[in-house]
Design a protein around this motif. Structure first.
Motif, PDB file in Angstrom:
ATOM      1  N   ASP A  78      31.600  38.845  31.851  1.00  0.00           N
ATOM      2  CA  ASP A  78      32.513  38.019  33.048  1.00  0.00           C
ATOM      3  C   ASP A  78      31.838  38.029  34.133  1.00  0.00           C
ATOM      4  OD1 ASP A  78      34.635  37.045  34.634  1.00  0.00           O
ATOM      5  OD2 ASP A  78      36.041  37.277  33.113  1.00  0.00           O
ATOM      6  N   VAL A  79      31.454  36.880  34.888  1.00  0.00           N
ATOM      7  CA  VAL A  79      30.950  37.250  36.172  1.00  0.00           C
ATOM      8  C   VAL A  79      31.800  37.671  37.077  1.00  0.00           C
ATOM      9  CG1 VAL A  79      29.517  34.921  35.526  1.00  0.00           C
ATOM     10  CG2 VAL A  79      31.685  34.764  36.762  1.00  0.00           C
ATOM     11  N   ARG A  80      33.011  37.816  37.083  1.00  0.00           N
ATOM     12  CA  ARG A  80      33.806  38.514  38.043  1.00  0.00           C
ATOM     13  C   ARG A  80      33.867  39.837  37.848  1.00  0.00           C
ATOM     14  NH1 ARG A  80      38.839  34.715  36.115  1.00  0.00           N
ATOM     15  NH2 ARG A  80      37.806  35.401  34.212  1.00  0.00           N
ATOM     16  N   SER A  81      33.313  40.430  36.773  1.00  0.00           N
ATOM     17  CA  SER A  81      33.469  41.997  36.400  1.00  0.00           C
ATOM     18  C   SER A  81      32.965  42.794  37.504  1.00  0.00           C
ATOM     19  CB  SER A  81      32.897  42.214  35.024  1.00  0.00           C
ATOM     20  OG  SER A  81      31.462  41.997  35.146  1.00  0.00           O
ATOM     21  N   ASN A  82      33.584  43.971  37.398  1.00  0.00           N
ATOM     22  CA  ASN A  82      33.236  44.896  38.690  1.00  0.00           C
ATOM     23  C   ASN A  82      33.774  46.160  38.036  1.00  0.00           C
ATOM     24  OD1 ASN A  82      33.004  46.743  40.720  1.00  0.00           O
ATOM     25  ND2 ASN A  82      34.270  45.481  42.233  1.00  0.00           N
ATOM     26  N   ARG A  83      32.846  47.219  37.713  1.00  0.00           N
ATOM     27  CA  ARG A  83      33.237  48.609  37.173  1.00  0.00           C
ATOM     28  C   ARG A  83      34.224  49.309  37.883  1.00  0.00           C
ATOM     29  NH1 ARG A  83      30.956  51.336  32.956  1.00  0.00           N
ATOM     30  NH2 ARG A  83      31.312  53.778  33.025  1.00  0.00           N
ATOM     31  N   ASP A  84      34.273  49.278  39.296  1.00  0.00           N
ATOM     32  CA  ASP A  84      34.973  49.840  40.199  1.00  0.00           C
ATOM     33  C   ASP A  84      36.400  49.491  39.743  1.00  0.00           C
ATOM     34  OD1 ASP A  84      33.182  51.317  41.129  1.00  0.00           O
ATOM     35  OD2 ASP A  84      32.751  50.092  42.823  1.00  0.00           O
ATOM     36  N   ALA A  85      36.712  48.075  39.528  1.00  0.00           N
ATOM     37  CA  ALA A  85      38.040  47.464  39.164  1.00  0.00           C
ATOM     38  C   ALA A  85      38.545  47.549  37.777  1.00  0.00           C
ATOM     39  CB  ALA A  85      37.891  46.092  39.571  1.00  0.00           C
ATOM     40  N   HIS A  90      39.449  51.836  29.994  1.00  0.00           N
ATOM     41  CA  HIS A  90      39.080  50.462  29.197  1.00  0.00           C
ATOM     42  C   HIS A  90      37.382  50.484  29.588  1.00  0.00           C
ATOM     43  CE1 HIS A  90      43.104  48.922  30.658  1.00  0.00           C
ATOM     44  NE2 HIS A  90      43.029  49.195  29.368  1.00  0.00           N
ATOM     45  N   GLN A  91      36.964  51.512  30.045  1.00  0.00           N
ATOM     46  CA  GLN A  91      35.432  51.390  30.202  1.00  0.00           C
ATOM     47  C   GLN A  91      34.639  51.918  28.818  1.00  0.00           C
ATOM     48  OE1 GLN A  91      34.279  53.633  34.140  1.00  0.00           O
ATOM     49  NE2 GLN A  91      35.708  52.411  35.179  1.00  0.00           N
ATOM     50  N   HIS A  92      34.731  51.154  27.886  1.00  0.00           N
ATOM     51  CA  HIS A  92      34.346  51.732  26.786  1.00  0.00           C
ATOM     52  C   HIS A  92      33.513  50.310  26.128  1.00  0.00           C
ATOM     53  CE1 HIS A  92      36.168  55.586  26.412  1.00  0.00           C
ATOM     54  NE2 HIS A  92      37.032  54.890  27.081  1.00  0.00           N
ATOM     55  N   GLY A  93      32.623  50.397  24.910  1.00  0.00           N
ATOM     56  CA  GLY A  93      32.043  49.221  24.365  1.00  0.00           C
ATOM     57  C   GLY A  93      32.804  48.519  24.001  1.00  0.00           C
ATOM     58  N   ASN A  94      33.997  48.707  23.284  1.00  0.00           N
ATOM     59  CA  ASN A  94      35.125  47.977  22.669  1.00  0.00           C
ATOM     60  C   ASN A  94      36.138  47.504  23.609  1.00  0.00           C
ATOM     61  OD1 ASN A  94      35.778  50.527  22.594  1.00  0.00           O
ATOM     62  ND2 ASN A  94      37.178  50.395  20.652  1.00  0.00           N
ATOM     63  N   TYR A  95      35.718  46.783  24.675  1.00  0.00           N
ATOM     64  CA  TYR A  95      36.608  46.797  25.884  1.00  0.00           C
ATOM     65  C   TYR A  95      37.787  45.688  25.420  1.00  0.00           C
ATOM     66  CZ  TYR A  95      38.135  44.270  30.287  1.00  0.00           C
ATOM     67  OH  TYR A  95      38.850  43.916  31.219  1.00  0.00           O
ATOM     68  N   THR A 124      43.507  32.660  27.481  1.00  0.00           N
ATOM     69  CA  THR A 124      42.898  31.262  26.761  1.00  0.00           C
ATOM     70  C   THR A 124      41.398  31.496  27.147  1.00  0.00           C
ATOM     71  OG1 THR A 124      43.556  29.932  28.403  1.00  0.00           O
ATOM     72  CG2 THR A 124      45.012  30.057  26.603  1.00  0.00           C
ATOM     73  N   ALA A 125      41.069  32.087  28.210  1.00  0.00           N
ATOM     74  CA  ALA A 125      39.510  32.275  28.385  1.00  0.00           C
ATOM     75  C   ALA A 125      38.955  33.133  27.441  1.00  0.00           C
ATOM     76  CB  ALA A 125      39.516  32.661  29.955  1.00  0.00           C
ATOM     77  N   ILE A 126      39.676  34.278  27.017  1.00  0.00           N
ATOM     78  CA  ILE A 126      39.121  35.081  26.101  1.00  0.00           C
ATOM     79  C   ILE A 126      39.150  34.388  24.845  1.00  0.00           C
ATOM     80  CG2 ILE A 126      39.673  37.087  24.934  1.00  0.00           C
ATOM     81  CD1 ILE A 126      38.568  37.858  27.597  1.00  0.00           C
ATOM     82  N   MET A 127      40.213  33.767  24.356  1.00  0.00           N
ATOM     83  CA  MET A 127      39.904  32.772  23.049  1.00  0.00           C
ATOM     84  C   MET A 127      38.509  31.930  23.104  1.00  0.00           C
ATOM     85  SD  MET A 127      41.617  32.231  20.263  1.00  0.00           S
ATOM     86  CE  MET A 127      41.612  31.344  18.776  1.00  0.00           C
ATOM     87  N   LYS A 128      38.754  31.300  24.215  1.00  0.00           N
ATOM     88  CA  LYS A 128      37.289  30.366  24.352  1.00  0.00           C
ATOM     89  C   LYS A 128      35.918  31.072  24.213  1.00  0.00           C
ATOM     90  CE  LYS A 128      35.627  26.864  27.710  1.00  0.00           C
ATOM     91  NZ  LYS A 128      35.616  26.227  28.851  1.00  0.00           N
ATOM     92  N   ARG A 129      36.024  32.216  24.864  1.00  0.00           N
ATOM     93  CA  ARG A 129      34.575  32.859  25.007  1.00  0.00           C
ATOM     94  C   ARG A 129      34.498  33.540  23.381  1.00  0.00           C
ATOM     95  NH1 ARG A 129      35.952  34.224  30.392  1.00  0.00           N
ATOM     96  NH2 ARG A 129      34.774  32.990  32.018  1.00  0.00           N
ATOM     97  N   HIS A 130      35.460  34.322  22.841  1.00  0.00           N
ATOM     98  CA  HIS A 130      35.281  35.232  22.026  1.00  0.00           C
ATOM     99  C   HIS A 130      36.044  34.886  20.755  1.00  0.00           C
ATOM    100  CE1 HIS A 130      33.245  37.837  24.868  1.00  0.00           C
ATOM    101  NE2 HIS A 130      34.085  37.541  25.822  1.00  0.00           N
TER     102      HIS A 130
END
Length: 294
Positions: A78-85, A90-95, A124-130
């Protein structure tokens, strides 16, 4: 009261009926209507969520959510992702799996009260991508924790609330049109202009609820009607928008500040159903009122 004395049936993902009995004009049934929880966001108010969910259990209320229960923006794709947020859990490989697991842990005490979970644009964005539905995955797990009456709805649709007076065959209904929402809300109108459009294409609804813009309002439109025997009458169509539980208006910086977004109220809506006796009539009919959950 605890477990709600409600029966929900599914006609299709777009249409559901909820049935309940009322003993008389002093009885009532409550529902918690929410949208835009964004539960996994760092900016979600978990304490306020829990307050309202606990109150729903005390009232024996049914819980209906209209989408964006998940934020789901901190994956590496996700281009909006920010680890600080991103919350530490949730900071795991199986997000995506972690989102479902932690949401299940939070909501499972309320599974018996949950009736309908619908996807919003974040799901629906998750459904579309994944090609997986976070809403379906959560419902599958909550059904294992007492959510036997829980259904997954569509992005928009209808709920018929069918109220029957105990000991009689007489019943009446309130139809709710639901939509996760769309558009930006508008800095001045806050999306209220959409009521004119929705009133036009949802004529069978007495209640219309939508979310998405994190605004908070209730607006009633009076309508001149004519019944099946030719008698004119006036009825009302109520439009409302629950604000959600996320407010990322920060102290001087952050995404909302950079975009010029104002602070938002937080919360959900209560809908109380009851029987009322119209003037000059011995019969009762189902009525409702919408209150702010704060």
């Amino acid at each position: 009261m605890g477990k709600p004395n409600l029966k929900i049936s599914e006609h299709c993902k777009q249409s559901h009926t909820i049935e309940f009995e009322l003993s008389g004009v002093n009885d009532e049934r409550w529902f918690l209507l929410s949208s835009d929880r964004h539960h996994d966001s760092m900016h979600c108010d978990w304490d306020l969520e829990k307050k309202h969910l606990d109150e729903a259990v005390r009232r024996g209320a049914g819980i209906i959510d209209l989408g964006d229960l998940y934020d789901a923006m901190q994956g590496k794709w996700d281009v909006r992702s920010n680890r600080d947020a991103c919350r530490p859990e949730h900071q795991h490989g199986n997000y995506l799996d972690r989102l479902v697991e932690t949401a299940t842990d939070f909501y499972k005490p309320y599974a018996e009260n949950m009736l309908l979970l619908c996807p919003g644009n974040h799901e629906t964005a998750i459904m579309k991508r994944h090609e997986t539905s976070l809403t379906e995955r959560l419902c599958e797990r909550l059904r294992l924790h007492g959510g036997s009456n829980l259904y997954v709805g569509s992005y928009s649709g209808f709920v018929r609330f069918q109220g029957k007076r105990k000991g009689t065959r007489a019943s009446s209904k309130i139809v709710m049109g639901r939509h996760h929402g769309y558009g930006g809300g508008g800095p001045v109108t806050r999306g209220t202009i959409q009521t004119a459009r929705m009133a036009n294409y949802l004529p069978d609804c007495q209640l219309i609820v939508s979310g998405h813009t994190h605004d908070d309002w209730r607006l009633t439109i009076a309508r001149s009607r004519i019944n099946h025997v030719g008698t004119p009458y006036i009825d009302h169509q109520t439009h409302c928008r629950p604000p959600g539980y996320k407010d990322e208006y920060g102290p001087g910086d952050g995404w909302a500040i950079e975009r010029g977004h104002p602070p938002k109220t937080k919360g959900a809506l209560w809908v109380r159903f009851f029987l009322e006796r119209p003037p000059g009539s011995n019969d009762t009919k189902l009525a409702f009122e919408v209150q702010e959950a704060k």
